[in-house]
Design a protein around this motif. Structure first.
Motif, PDB file in Angstrom:
ATOM      1  N   UNK A   1      26.849  83.215  53.070  1.00 29.57           N
ATOM      2  CA  UNK A   1      25.624  82.983  52.301  1.00 29.57           C
ATOM      3  C   UNK A   1      24.844  84.264  52.017  1.00 29.57           C
ATOM      4  N   UNK A   2      25.294  85.386  52.574  1.00 32.30           N
ATOM      5  CA  UNK A   2      24.659  86.701  52.384  1.00 32.30           C
ATOM      6  C   UNK A   2      23.176  86.672  52.741  1.00 32.30           C
ATOM      7  N   UNK A   3      22.903  86.176  53.951  1.00 29.30           N
ATOM      8  CA  UNK A   3      21.528  86.098  54.430  1.00 29.30           C
ATOM      9  C   UNK A   3      21.471  86.533  55.896  1.00 29.30           C
ATOM     10  N   UNK A   4      20.306  86.962  56.299  1.00 31.38           N
ATOM     11  CA  UNK A   4      20.093  87.324  57.700  1.00 31.38           C
ATOM     12  C   UNK A   4      19.265  86.266  58.422  1.00 31.38           C
ATOM     13  N   UNK A   5      19.066  85.134  57.786  1.00 34.13           N
ATOM     14  CA  UNK A   5      18.194  84.092  58.335  1.00 34.13           C
ATOM     15  C   UNK A   5      18.764  83.463  59.601  1.00 34.13           C
ATOM     16  N   UNK A   6      20.062  83.508  59.776  1.00 31.23           N
ATOM     17  CA  UNK A   6      20.680  82.830  60.911  1.00 31.23           C
ATOM     18  C   UNK A   6      20.829  83.725  62.140  1.00 31.23           C
ATOM     19  N   UNK A   7      20.447  84.985  62.036  1.00 30.70           N
ATOM     20  CA  UNK A   7      20.637  85.894  63.163  1.00 30.70           C
ATOM     21  C   UNK A   7      19.788  85.499  64.368  1.00 30.70           C
ATOM     22  N   UNK A   8      18.576  85.016  64.135  1.00 30.10           N
ATOM     23  CA  UNK A   8      17.744  84.549  65.244  1.00 30.10           C
ATOM     24  C   UNK A   8      18.363  83.328  65.915  1.00 30.10           C
ATOM     25  N   UNK A   9      18.935  82.448  65.110  1.00 33.59           N
ATOM     26  CA  UNK A   9      19.597  81.262  65.671  1.00 33.59           C
ATOM     27  C   UNK A   9      20.791  81.660  66.534  1.00 33.59           C
ATOM     28  N   UNK A  10      21.509  82.693  66.108  1.00 30.68           N
ATOM     29  CA  UNK A  10      22.650  83.173  66.889  1.00 30.68           C
ATOM     30  C   UNK A  10      22.181  83.701  68.241  1.00 30.68           C
ATOM     31  N   UNK A  11      21.099  84.483  68.238  1.00 27.46           N
ATOM     32  CA  UNK A  11      20.579  85.023  69.497  1.00 27.46           C
ATOM     33  C   UNK A  11      20.103  83.920  70.435  1.00 27.46           C
ATOM     34  N   UNK A  12      19.349  82.975  69.909  1.00 30.75           N
ATOM     35  CA  UNK A  12      18.820  81.890  70.738  1.00 30.75           C
ATOM     36  C   UNK A  12      19.951  81.027  71.285  1.00 30.75           C
ATOM     37  N   UNK A  13      20.910  80.704  70.441  1.00 26.06           N
ATOM     38  CA  UNK A  13      22.032  79.883  70.885  1.00 26.06           C
ATOM     39  C   UNK A  13      22.876  80.615  71.925  1.00 26.06           C
ATOM     40  N   UNK A  14      23.031  81.918  71.770  1.00 23.81           N
ATOM     41  CA  UNK A  14      23.767  82.703  72.759  1.00 23.81           C
ATOM     42  C   UNK A  14      23.086  82.697  74.110  1.00 23.81           C
ATOM     43  N   UNK A  15      21.768  82.867  74.109  1.00 26.49           N
ATOM     44  CA  UNK A  15      21.022  82.834  75.369  1.00 26.49           C
ATOM     45  C   UNK A  15      21.106  81.460  76.012  1.00 26.49           C
ATOM     46  N   UNK A  16      20.934  80.410  75.222  1.00 25.71           N
ATOM     47  CA  UNK A  16      21.001  79.049  75.764  1.00 25.71           C
ATOM     48  C   UNK A  16      22.397  78.715  76.286  1.00 25.71           C
ATOM     49  N   UNK A  17      23.431  79.171  75.592  1.00 26.42           N
ATOM     50  CA  UNK A  17      24.794  78.914  76.059  1.00 26.42           C
ATOM     51  C   UNK A  17      25.050  79.626  77.383  1.00 26.42           C
ATOM     52  N   UNK A  18      24.552  80.847  77.513  1.00 24.24           N
ATOM     53  CA  UNK A  18      24.731  81.591  78.761  1.00 24.24           C
ATOM     54  C   UNK A  18      23.998  80.907  79.913  1.00 24.24           C
TER      55      UNK A  18
END
Length: 94
Positions: A55-72
């Motif tokens: 989608x050529x956007x950076x909007x999902x980068x925060x979601x990636x960080x939050x999901x990574x922390x929650x998964x850990x």
């Protein structure tokens, strides 16, 4: 060409998530389920990153960080529960 490769990778990550979900449901033991949940988290992070690239956007980068922390944190809590039977230990006043 690159979009086709990214869409193929997204499809393969979806298949991997589905197979890991099967392992969570039918896993023979609790450690197998914990590993499958961690695998789902990593594959979901990768799939979101691919969607962000397509989608050529950076909007999902925060979601990636939050999901990574929650998964850990979820993996750590689940393995602690498997090992000791409790997640939060309380000190006794003995």
């Amino acid at each position: 060409m690159i979009e086709n490769i990214l869409l193929l990778a997204l499809a393969l990550f979806s298949v991997s998530i589905a197979l890991s979900l099967y392992r969570v449901i039918r896993g023979p033991s609790m450690p197998d389920r914990a590993i499958a949940l961690d695998t789902i988290g990593v594959n979901l992070l990768s799939a979101i990153a691919i969607v962000s690239i397509v989608l050529k956007t950076k909007a999902y980068l925060e979601a990636i960080l939050i999901l990574g922390i929650l998964a850990f944190i979820g993996t750590i809590a689940f393995t602690k529960y498997i090992e000791r039977g409790v997640i939060v230990e309380r000190k006794s006043n003995d």
